[in-house]
Structure formats: C-alpha cells, structure tokens
Enzyme design. Sequence first.
Site, PDB file in Angstrom:
ATOM      1  CG  ASN A 157      -0.390  -0.102   2.497  1.00 10.46           C
ATOM      2  OD1 ASN A 157       0.738  -0.563   2.641  1.00 10.46           O
ATOM      3  ND2 ASN A 157      -1.102   0.340   3.512  1.00 10.46           N
ATOM      4  CE  LYS A 180       7.991 -11.086   0.659  1.00 10.49           C
ATOM      5  NZ  LYS A 180       7.338 -10.594  -0.563  1.00 10.49           N
ATOM      6  N   GLY A 233       2.320  -5.496   7.498  1.00 11.48           N
ATOM      7  CA  GLY A 233       1.381  -6.225   6.661  1.00 11.48           C
ATOM      8  C   GLY A 233       0.166  -6.634   7.467  1.00 11.48           C
ATOM      9  N   GLY A 238       1.308 -11.477  10.207  1.00  6.75           N
ATOM     10  CA  GLY A 238       2.091 -11.047  11.376  1.00  6.75           C
ATOM     11  C   GLY A 238       2.166 -12.148  12.429  1.00  6.75           C
ATOM     12  CD  GLU A 255       4.372  -0.447  13.107  1.00  4.73           C
ATOM     13  OE1 GLU A 255       3.167  -0.118  13.145  1.00  4.73           O
ATOM     14  OE2 GLU A 255       5.201  -0.027  13.929  1.00  4.73           O
ATOM     15  CD  GLU A 390      -6.552  -3.749   7.636  1.00  2.00           C
ATOM     16  OE1 GLU A 390      -6.054  -4.880   7.531  1.00  2.00           O
ATOM     17  OE2 GLU A 390      -5.879  -2.737   7.872  1.00  2.00           O
ATOM     18  CD  GLU A 467       8.978   0.015  11.814  1.00  2.00           C
ATOM     19  OE1 GLU A 467      10.069   0.619  11.824  1.00  2.00           O
ATOM     20  OE2 GLU A 467       8.875  -1.184  11.521  1.00  2.00           O
TER      21      GLU A 467
END
Length: 492
Positions: A157, A180, A233, A238, A255, A390, A467
Amino acid sequence: MTVTESTKHYGMFVGGQEVPDSGAERATVLNPATNEPLATTSLGGKEDARHAVEVALKAFQSSGWADADGAHRARVLFKLGQLLAERVDEFSRLETMNQGKPLRESKADVLFAARTLEYMAGLADKVQGDSIPVPGERLDFTVKEPIGVTVHISPWNYPLQLSVRSLAPALAAGNTAVLKPATLTPLTSLAFARLAKEAGLPDGVLNVVVGPGREVGETLVEDPRIASVSFTGSSDVGRRIMELASRHVVPVTLELGGKSPNIVFADADLDRAAKGVLYGIFLNAGQMCWAGSRLIVQRSVEETFLGKLVELARKLKLGPGYEPGVDMGPVVSKEQMDRVLGYVEKGKQEGAKLLTGGERSTADGLKKGNFVEPTIFAGADPEMTIAREEIFGPVLTTLAFDTFEEAIVLANATTYGLFSGVWTKDLTLAHRAARQIQAGMVSVNEYPITFPQTPFGGYKQSGIGWEQGIHALDFYTRTKNVNVFFGGSKKK
Ligand code: NAD
C-alpha cells in the site's frame, strides 16, 4: 498512453548488483489502472533468500558499515535522502504506475521516505550508552551495538515509504538488511536499492529479494543467521511471522492492520471534519492500515454530517493516478477489488444502509482497471462485519452515539488499535478521548497525520513495537553492559 516502463525488467539486487534469479520464473507487474503489464521482476525462491542473508551477513562482518564512524553512516544516509528527493518525479511516477495512487500521493510518500532517511541520518552518530555508578573501584558502562542482519518485509500500500521506514533506522545503527517488498509492488524498492549504492552504501549492506511471502518471506524469517524481523502487513501474516521468529528467539516488530475510529462530536467544525474524514478513508483508495474506516458520529449531527460527507464523496474524481486532477486511483489488484466488493455485499446483507457508492466503477476509461466507487454506509452496529474487519478499500462504516462514554466504547470495540481521530472544539473532550482511546496514535482535528520523528505503532492486534521517532533505533541495537574492575590487587 505510452507505458515507458513496460519493457523493463527489474532484477533482484543483492551484494550491490543485479543478480540472476535462481529459478527461471519471472513475475509480470501490472498497472492496476488498466491491468496491462508494466514491467517484469525476478521471482526469487528459497535459495535467493538464503543467498541474500549470507551476503548481508558477510557485509555486516567485513564491509566496514557496522564499525564505521556514525558520522560516516549519517553522511551516506543523508545523501541517499537527498538523491531520493531530487528524483521525486521519477520515483513517484514509478510508484503510481505500479500501485495506482494519485501522483501527488506518491510524491508525498517519496518525500516522506527522503525525510525519514534524513531524520535517521541525524541519529546515526548519537547511538550511545550510559555510564552507571556501581560500588568500589569499578567502571560500569553500556555500549549499544548493531544487531546484525535485519529482515524487512513490506506491504503493497505504501511500497517505498514503508520499506524505507524500517530500513533507515536499521542502517543508521550499523546493521545490514534484506528487504522483501510485496510481489505486487516491488519496483520502487528495487530502484531504491540501486540509488543506495549510488549514495555510497557499501555492497551487501542493503539487499532486495522479490518473491512469494510463503516462500521467500518465510525462508528469511526462519534463517537462524538473522537478528530481527520488521514486518508491515496483515495481522494474519504477522502472527505467522511471530511464530516462525520465536523458534530461534528473534525479535520482531509487527505493524499490522487497523479499523480506526474517527469520532466526530456535535460541536466540531463539521466542514473541516468532513474533509478530514473523507481524506482519512479515500486517500490511497482506503488501502491504509491507518484508514479512518469507522466514522463514529454524534447522533444530533449525524444527518447533517453525513449529508456533507456524501456530497464530497460524490465529487471525487476516479481515474488512473498518473492523470491530472484525479482524487482517487484504483485498488491494487483485481483480487483486492473483489474482496472489497465482497465486504460491500456483506454490509448490505447485514442491514447497513448504503448511502453512496458500493459498485465497481466502469465509467469511460476505467473499465479495465480496479476502480471501486467511494462507498459510505450508515446505520451500522459494532457487531457487523463491516464494523469489525479491515476492508482495506474505499469503504466507510458509520456508527452513531449519544454520549461521550458511548463514543469511547464504540471506538474501542475492535481487536485493532492503530490510529484514531477526534473532532471537537472542546479541549476537555479532546484530552479525555485521547486518554481513553485504546490506540497507538490519536489525532485531534486532523486525519491522518504522522511525521518521521513521531512514533508509529499499534495497540492490541495492530502490532508490536514502534517505527519512526527517536526510539525506533532501539530495536536495531542491543545493549551490552561492561564492568571493569580497576582496583588492582588492593583488597576491597
Ligand atoms: P500481507 O500480510 O499479505 O503481505 C505483507 C508482506 O508480507 C508482503 O511482502 C508479502 O509478500 C509478505 N508475506 C505474505 N505472507 C508471508 C509469510 N507467510 N511469511 C512471510 N512473509 C509473507 O499484507 P498486504 O496485503 O501486502 O498489506 C495489507 C496489510 O498491511 C493490511 O492489513 C494493512 O493494515 C497492513 N499494513 C499495516 C501498516 C502499519 O504500519 N501498521 C502499514 C501498511 C499496511
């Protein structure tokens, strides 16, 4: 339209050069606005993943990057940020062709990545430990060491921005990296690795392998030679990453997804709020972990507010991101489009009221692409699928509340806790809400907003770790405590 990139092949980049794929396979990368081929990339396998780790390990041990003066690393990363900013047009065009978002959004992403490099460059020579008072003739101190080979797995995204988000602190701290990117959108990450070489990053310090998550991603995470995994992702993947990393006790930052609330109180500046709510769900065609996908609006202004919102949504211009004046591009793939439209059907079946959108857009010039109309549902309740899961597309679900307490209960009624928005002129309400919302980030009177210097991370199943911000470096260093007894033979 001429797609100049169409014939280009983007190979994997390992050890400072393009490497031939171990398998014969190549992936065709599509332009989501037309579903026509845009470029080809290597499609790596397990061997490619292992080779990249080996190269990164060698670079960690012998390229000089880990031991370099922090000021040297700072200069290289700063230069990389500058080069990226200088080439913003080239990188943003590539991002838009591959991912679909409007050019102005890609430009903002590229500049955000450049600024992240600049910010982390500024921290590279400030990685330092403490001296700790202990009894007797001893000196006790800590040193912060780089951790080794860091693995970075990024989504489709914000392809470049999210790759750089974790790479920048990892490299600033002296580590080497294997990235990756998502198979759907690897082009800007591959181009970025080449730019890093130009900026002076030693060969092998940043390596990019492309390939299926299950094969290449899992092989990287399972490799006992790695020191960390930074994953951005979906929550399902995750969980899998965490499980694999736990086998050899490697730390992870995750995340993950979100179902973020945007709470609009009756006293808010409703025009400003309508623009923010619109932006928060239709930017990047809603394909944002931090999308404000649940509008939680006070019942006394619900009708007025939704009226404003629907009017704005209907004015949004859909089209290929590279065309001028486009507000919203396609979603990234046909598969994603079908998934989003499946959620719209589910919303209708479960009794939510569709106010606008809800269809694939087949307007002139859009028939071949993955265009979904900006969609707004009202009258949802927290049990509905569209209020819980989601969707990752341009679909807004509206829930109404009467009291502050109800708003908070609704805001917290999901398994996620990434971002959140509060719209009010009342400072007391704003601060109370900020305290009570279970999310890693709260934004008052604007949405969405973040900076390289502010932490980004989630509560609950939205992730682990942070992050961005000054503390992002902690994950990429380890602390060693050193005790030195200097009392000689003197008895203590
Ligand atoms: P995804 O989980 O399908 O893929 C993400 C990356 O993981 C890709 O590179 C993919 O190839 C790789 N992968 C897939 N399966 C794997 C496996 N078994 N082992 C190792 N790697 C594997 O996610 P996506 O569809 O690319 O992105 C959308 C998701 O990302 C959404 O859920 C979104 O909320 C989340 N996201 C979160 C943030 C954040 O900062 N919290 C930011 C952006 C996106």
